[in-house]
Design a protein around this motif. Structure first.
Motif, PDB file in Angstrom:
ATOM      1  N   TYR A   1      15.661  -4.320   0.712  1.00 47.46           N
ATOM      2  CA  TYR A   1      16.153  -3.228   1.568  1.00 47.46           C
ATOM      3  C   TYR A   1      15.255  -3.068   2.790  1.00 47.46           C
ATOM      4  O   TYR A   1      15.737  -2.885   3.913  1.00 47.46           O
ATOM      5  CB  TYR A   1      16.218  -1.926   0.773  1.00 47.46           C
ATOM      6  CG  TYR A   1      16.711  -0.766   1.598  1.00 47.46           C
ATOM      7  CD1 TYR A   1      18.073  -0.595   1.821  1.00 47.46           C
ATOM      8  CD2 TYR A   1      15.828   0.149   2.163  1.00 47.46           C
ATOM      9  CE1 TYR A   1      18.545   0.459   2.587  1.00 47.46           C
ATOM     10  CE2 TYR A   1      16.288   1.193   2.932  1.00 47.46           C
ATOM     11  CZ  TYR A   1      17.645   1.348   3.133  1.00 47.46           C
ATOM     12  OH  TYR A   1      18.109   2.381   3.903  1.00 47.46           O
ATOM     13  N   GLN A   2      13.949  -3.147   2.591  1.00 45.31           N
ATOM     14  CA  GLN A   2      13.019  -3.015   3.714  1.00 45.31           C
ATOM     15  C   GLN A   2      13.208  -4.139   4.723  1.00 45.31           C
ATOM     16  O   GLN A   2      13.077  -3.925   5.926  1.00 45.31           O
ATOM     17  CB  GLN A   2      11.569  -2.998   3.210  1.00 45.31           C
ATOM     18  CG  GLN A   2      11.218  -1.732   2.482  1.00 45.31           C
ATOM     19  CD  GLN A   2       9.849  -1.806   1.828  1.00 45.31           C
ATOM     20  OE1 GLN A   2       9.330  -2.882   1.542  1.00 45.31           O
ATOM     21  NE2 GLN A   2       9.257  -0.644   1.577  1.00 45.31           N
ATOM     22  N   LEU A   3      13.527  -5.332   4.242  1.00 41.85           N
ATOM     23  CA  LEU A   3      13.692  -6.475   5.138  1.00 41.85           C
ATOM     24  C   LEU A   3      15.078  -6.531   5.776  1.00 41.85           C
ATOM     25  O   LEU A   3      15.215  -6.897   6.942  1.00 41.85           O
ATOM     26  CB  LEU A   3      13.443  -7.787   4.382  1.00 41.85           C
ATOM     27  CG  LEU A   3      12.014  -8.035   3.910  1.00 41.85           C
ATOM     28  CD1 LEU A   3      11.957  -9.269   3.020  1.00 41.85           C
ATOM     29  CD2 LEU A   3      11.065  -8.180   5.091  1.00 41.85           C
TER      30      LEU A   3
ATOM     31  N   ASP B   1       5.624 -13.339  -7.224  1.00 40.58           N
ATOM     32  CA  ASP B   1       5.575 -14.722  -6.758  1.00 40.58           C
ATOM     33  C   ASP B   1       6.386 -14.861  -5.472  1.00 40.58           C
ATOM     34  O   ASP B   1       7.333 -15.639  -5.385  1.00 40.58           O
ATOM     35  CB  ASP B   1       6.097 -15.669  -7.836  1.00 40.58           C
ATOM     36  CG  ASP B   1       5.878 -17.129  -7.474  1.00 40.58           C
ATOM     37  OD1 ASP B   1       4.919 -17.428  -6.732  1.00 40.58           O
ATOM     38  OD2 ASP B   1       6.680 -17.977  -7.929  1.00 40.58           O
ATOM     39  N   LEU B   2       5.962 -14.081  -4.480  1.00 44.45           N
ATOM     40  CA  LEU B   2       6.748 -13.936  -3.258  1.00 44.45           C
ATOM     41  C   LEU B   2       5.822 -13.782  -2.060  1.00 44.45           C
ATOM     42  O   LEU B   2       4.824 -13.068  -2.119  1.00 44.45           O
ATOM     43  CB  LEU B   2       7.579 -12.665  -3.415  1.00 44.45           C
ATOM     44  CG  LEU B   2       8.731 -12.361  -2.541  1.00 44.45           C
ATOM     45  CD1 LEU B   2       9.776 -13.456  -2.603  1.00 44.45           C
ATOM     46  CD2 LEU B   2       9.363 -11.052  -2.985  1.00 44.45           C
ATOM     47  N   GLU B   3       6.147 -14.467  -0.973  1.00 46.53           N
ATOM     48  CA  GLU B   3       5.401 -14.345   0.276  1.00 46.53           C
ATOM     49  C   GLU B   3       6.205 -13.459   1.226  1.00 46.53           C
ATOM     50  O   GLU B   3       7.360 -13.761   1.535  1.00 46.53           O
ATOM     51  CB  GLU B   3       5.182 -15.726   0.881  1.00 46.53           C
ATOM     52  CG  GLU B   3       4.091 -15.772   1.892  1.00 46.53           C
ATOM     53  CD  GLU B   3       3.747 -17.200   2.273  1.00 46.53           C
ATOM     54  OE1 GLU B   3       2.569 -17.565   2.155  1.00 46.53           O
ATOM     55  OE2 GLU B   3       4.656 -17.926   2.702  1.00 46.53           O
ATOM     56  N   LEU B   4       5.593 -12.356   1.660  1.00 48.14           N
ATOM     57  CA  LEU B   4       6.288 -11.370   2.478  1.00 48.14           C
ATOM     58  C   LEU B   4       5.665 -11.257   3.868  1.00 48.14           C
ATOM     59  O   LEU B   4       4.441 -11.194   4.000  1.00 48.14           O
ATOM     60  CB  LEU B   4       6.230  -9.992   1.810  1.00 48.14           C
ATOM     61  CG  LEU B   4       6.879  -9.915   0.436  1.00 48.14           C
ATOM     62  CD1 LEU B   4       6.452  -8.665  -0.293  1.00 48.14           C
ATOM     63  CD2 LEU B   4       8.384  -9.973   0.600  1.00 48.14           C
ATOM     64  N   PRO B   5       6.496 -11.218   4.910  1.00 48.05           N
ATOM     65  CA  PRO B   5       5.959 -11.029   6.263  1.00 48.05           C
ATOM     66  C   PRO B   5       5.613  -9.553   6.498  1.00 48.05           C
ATOM     67  O   PRO B   5       6.363  -8.665   6.112  1.00 48.05           O
ATOM     68  CB  PRO B   5       7.120 -11.473   7.158  1.00 48.05           C
ATOM     69  CG  PRO B   5       8.341 -11.225   6.343  1.00 48.05           C
ATOM     70  CD  PRO B   5       7.944 -11.409   4.912  1.00 48.05           C
ATOM     71  N   VAL B   6       4.471  -9.331   7.113  1.00 45.13           N
ATOM     72  CA  VAL B   6       4.033  -7.977   7.450  1.00 45.13           C
ATOM     73  C   VAL B   6       3.718  -7.952   8.943  1.00 45.13           C
ATOM     74  O   VAL B   6       2.799  -8.643   9.403  1.00 45.13           O
ATOM     75  CB  VAL B   6       2.784  -7.566   6.635  1.00 45.13           C
ATOM     76  CG1 VAL B   6       2.294  -6.193   7.055  1.00 45.13           C
ATOM     77  CG2 VAL B   6       3.090  -7.612   5.143  1.00 45.13           C
ATOM     78  N   ALA B   7       4.489  -7.179   9.691  1.00 43.21           N
ATOM     79  CA  ALA B   7       4.287  -7.071  11.142  1.00 43.21           C
ATOM     80  C   ALA B   7       3.086  -6.179  11.427  1.00 43.21           C
ATOM     81  O   ALA B   7       2.917  -5.138  10.789  1.00 43.21           O
ATOM     82  CB  ALA B   7       5.539  -6.519  11.804  1.00 43.21           C
TER      83      ALA B   7
END
Length: 105
Positions: free
Chosen positions: A93-95, A15-21
């Motif tokens: 960690y990735q962010l 239940d999470l919106e993640l930015p992907v470049a």
């Protein structure tokens, strides 16, 4: 068609919106880079909240297992929470370049 610098991808399980470049940050226009970093901060805050909630549920389930005869459903729920906590930590960690919950050795 203009190339979009980044998109927001919804992870239904977490239940999470993640930015992907989609392009290197150095090539993003300043406004897009600012929007990307704002999305990173929103995702990081949501991850922190999600970890706190899951760790609290984990503690509750673990206490319940300790008090009662452990059934398979409780152990499965505990395993699922453990997996979600691990995924959230990896995403954070990735962010952010650091773990919220230190890896266990």
């Amino acid at each position: 068609m203009e190339h979009v610098p980044f998109t927001l991808v919804y992870d239904e399980e977490l239940d999470l919106e993640l930015p992907v470049a989609h392009i290197p940050l150095e090539r993003m226009p300043p406004a897009a880079r600012d929007a990307y970093f704002a999305a990173v901060e929103r995702a990081s805050a949501a991850i922190r909240d999600g970890l706190r909630q899951r760790e609290a549920r984990f503690s509750d389930l673990y206490a319940k297992i300790s008090r009662e005869e452990a059934c398979l459903e409780l152990w499965e729920a505990l395993g699922n929470l453990t997996r979600e906590i691990e995924r959230l930590n990896v995403l954070y960690y990735q962010l952010q370049g650091e773990y919220l919950t230190p890896p266990r050795s």
